[in-house]
Motif scaffolding. Sequence first.
Motif: not given
Lengths: 253, 258
Positions: A54-56, A76-80, A82, A84-85, A98, A138, A141-142
Amino acid sequence: MSLYVHIKDKRYRGSNGYDHTVIGDVTFRAPDRQFTCIAGPSGCGKTTILNIIAGLEPCPQATIQFNDESIDKTNVAYVFQEPRLMPWLSVLDNITLVTDNTPQRREQAMTILRTIGLDDVSHEFPNRLSGGMQRRVALARAFITQPQMMLMDEPFVSLDPKLAQNIRKNLLDIWNKTPSNIVFITHDLNEALFLADRILFIGQKPAKILLDYSVTLPRPRKNIPYAEIEALKDTLLSQHPHLFKPIRRHVEP
Amino acid sequence: MPPQHASAPLTHNVFFLRTMTLSAMLATWLICAHWAQVEHLPTPAEVFAAIIDQTQSGELFYHVTITLLRVLVSFFLALFIGAAIGIAMGRNQRINAALDDMLIIFLNIPALVVIILCYIWFGLNEVAAITAVAINKIPLVVTIMREAARTIDQKLIDVAQVYRLSTAKKLTKVYLPQLYPSFMAASRSGLSLIWKIVLVVELLGRSNGVGFKLHSYFQLFDIASILAYTSVFVAIVLIIDVAIIRPTEKYANRWRLT
């Protein structure tokens, strides 16, 4: 469209001043619209792999490409783990955060919310929702970004098994409508077998790929009998007993 | 004791408590002025008469407006410059290391010294007055905002980074809502502190404003007029708090569970 991941190694400086290698050589190529699971025991470095993709997580020793171009140019989409809303934004605003906030996008967001049964809480704030509902938001959102690449880090962990299975079905529903490359992290082998086209088994630190396994179960899998997944798991573990000790979590399909 | 669930009785109680406190203050004043006959303490009626008198002459409106303008300009200057520096220090260790000692120095320079030096260096003008007030307040805003920036949730920043949000969206939807409570705390304390410093600035080097008038009435020993100006200005600050700051705070915090 394909994803290419090559992580030569990833090290962290420990408190004793020495470097610890957390990831050894992890290299794989995922073809277009493939659902890839990365499975392995907790703490083996799965999340680090995903964060590097993800580049994080900065990693000069890694090459991450999508269609032979840098991943930076990919949607890119990321579902963590948690949800994270943003707690100060409504469910609908969290989803449109997003993407561009046009009426068409809001309508599209509502369509996704209808698919996952959350259209009636679109104007609620996240803290008014249950944990399971927040995870589904979440997910929405992705998918609103229609990502070419979807990264998911144990998104259904610590949910009750029945709810988790419902959300997995939601995920497969949305994925069918918006196909994308998915890299999904899990330590639950049943979950991996239910969802994935392919499972990459990761070993303990320094993480490396122990087995690249193709899941032969036919799709759609929404109504696949639970016994079939169990049987496949038993066969797999009897053939490769060294892989990892799966956490015995029963999933009712 | 059972927890209070309904919001209506609570709101009612809060209103009652606020009214009671203010009434008690007024009653104490009345008792001291009338019955205890404290020296040089005019009654509320005398102060009210002074307010009417000053309003009719137009002086009160003029001087209060001048002071209010100075307060507002210094307030926004201090808030924005202080917030920018504070956030930069909270998010960047190098900037923090470079400015930390300076922050401690400015926090400890007495307000009076800053005011005098500004008047000496820039002359007895508006720029000096506003600068002096802002310099006094900026370090406090920096301190509050630095702590707020340090507590920003990196997990939410990761979301913004992965989804490649625009800078404007990152700022308004991810960063600022997290800083908002501290920003409001800085505003509240800022407003009350700034108007007190503005009065000193006016007293020392301006020929108009509430501070200037207080100085004149001090020389004449006109306590009623001193209290008249003070009450009017306190009332204005209270109205700003009730009409602007509290509703804004309520709107921004509407997502929190009550």
